[in-house]
Design an enzyme around this catalytic site. Structure first.
Site, PDB file in Angstrom:
ATOM      1  CB  ILE A  15     -50.535 -56.057  51.118  1.00 37.96           C
ATOM      2  CG1 ILE A  15     -49.959 -56.397  52.497  1.00 37.96           C
ATOM      3  CG2 ILE A  15     -50.583 -54.556  50.845  1.00 37.96           C
ATOM      4  CD1 ILE A  15     -48.474 -56.218  52.601  1.00 37.96           C
ATOM      5  N   GLY A  36     -48.044 -47.674  43.924  1.00 42.66           N
ATOM      6  CA  GLY A  36     -47.904 -49.087  44.248  1.00 42.66           C
ATOM      7  C   GLY A  36     -48.533 -49.473  45.576  1.00 42.66           C
ATOM      8  CG  ASP A  38     -46.474 -45.400  50.244  1.00 43.49           C
ATOM      9  OD1 ASP A  38     -47.060 -45.515  51.337  1.00 43.49           O
ATOM     10  OD2 ASP A  38     -45.745 -44.431  49.965  1.00 43.49           O
ATOM     11  N   GLY A 128     -40.990 -53.299  42.993  1.00 40.51           N
ATOM     12  CA  GLY A 128     -41.864 -52.596  42.050  1.00 40.51           C
ATOM     13  C   GLY A 128     -41.111 -51.478  41.369  1.00 40.51           C
TER      14      GLY A 128
END
Length: 177
Positions: A15, A36, A38, A128
């Site tokens: 992303i 993850g 974030d 996740g």
């Protein structure tokens, strides 16, 4: 109902590599980074994102961002204008938290529309470390976006990290026409 101009696309990749108006972050409630998606967004975006999140914590979100809500910050060094942070629910086999997961997508789209974003990239929220089963997470994500996307959002892009996630989202998209 989804705007006739809103297109849903699926992309396999990171992303943080997307060129869009808004990148949605699967954040934790502290807004101060994590693992993850974030962690990747905070690392790639640089300290400007963390500074903006700290300002939000100092003003409106002293106790953190509630699950299912969304808020925007700068995107820092990412190739986007904004990062929209949303906190997904932790999956539970006992409690149905699907309304909270749907709220993440719906609220992020509301924030994006309010900002005037035309292109929005979503991860697979809660699938996740929060343990949501990928097939169910994909079904909820696609359904909610189809029911919620409105102008000015023209493209909702689901960015899936691996082939398994991509396949589950492709199946959900095909099943929901």
């Amino acid at each position: 109902m989804m705007s006739p101009m809103t297109v849903i696309t699926l992309v396999r990749g990171s992303i943080t590599d997307q060129q869009v108006d808004a990148i949605v972050n699967a954040a934790n409630s502290s807004l101060l980074g994590g693992g993850g998606v974030d962690g990747a967004i905070h690392r790639q975006g640089g300290p400007e994102i963390l500074d903006a999140c700290r300002a939000l914590r100092a003003s409106h979100y002293g106790k953190g961002l509630p699950t299912g809500q969304a808020v925007a910050t700068t995107a820092g060094k990412l190739d986007a204008q904004w990062v929209i942070h949303t906190v997904g629910p932790v999956w539970s086999g006992r409690d149905d938290r699907s309304a909270l997961l749907a709220s993440c997508y719906r609220e992020a789209l509301k924030v994006a529309a309010g900002l005037g974003a035309k292109t929005v990239a979503f991860p697979a929220v809660s699938t996740g470390i929060f343990g949501w089963p990928m097939d169910d997470g994909a079904r909820i994500a696609i359904r909610t976006v189809k029911e919620s996307a409105t102008a000015p959002v023209e493209e909702v892009r689901f960015v899936l990290f691996d082939e398994y996630a991509f396949g589950e989202f492709a199946e959900a998209l095909a099943a929901q026409g």
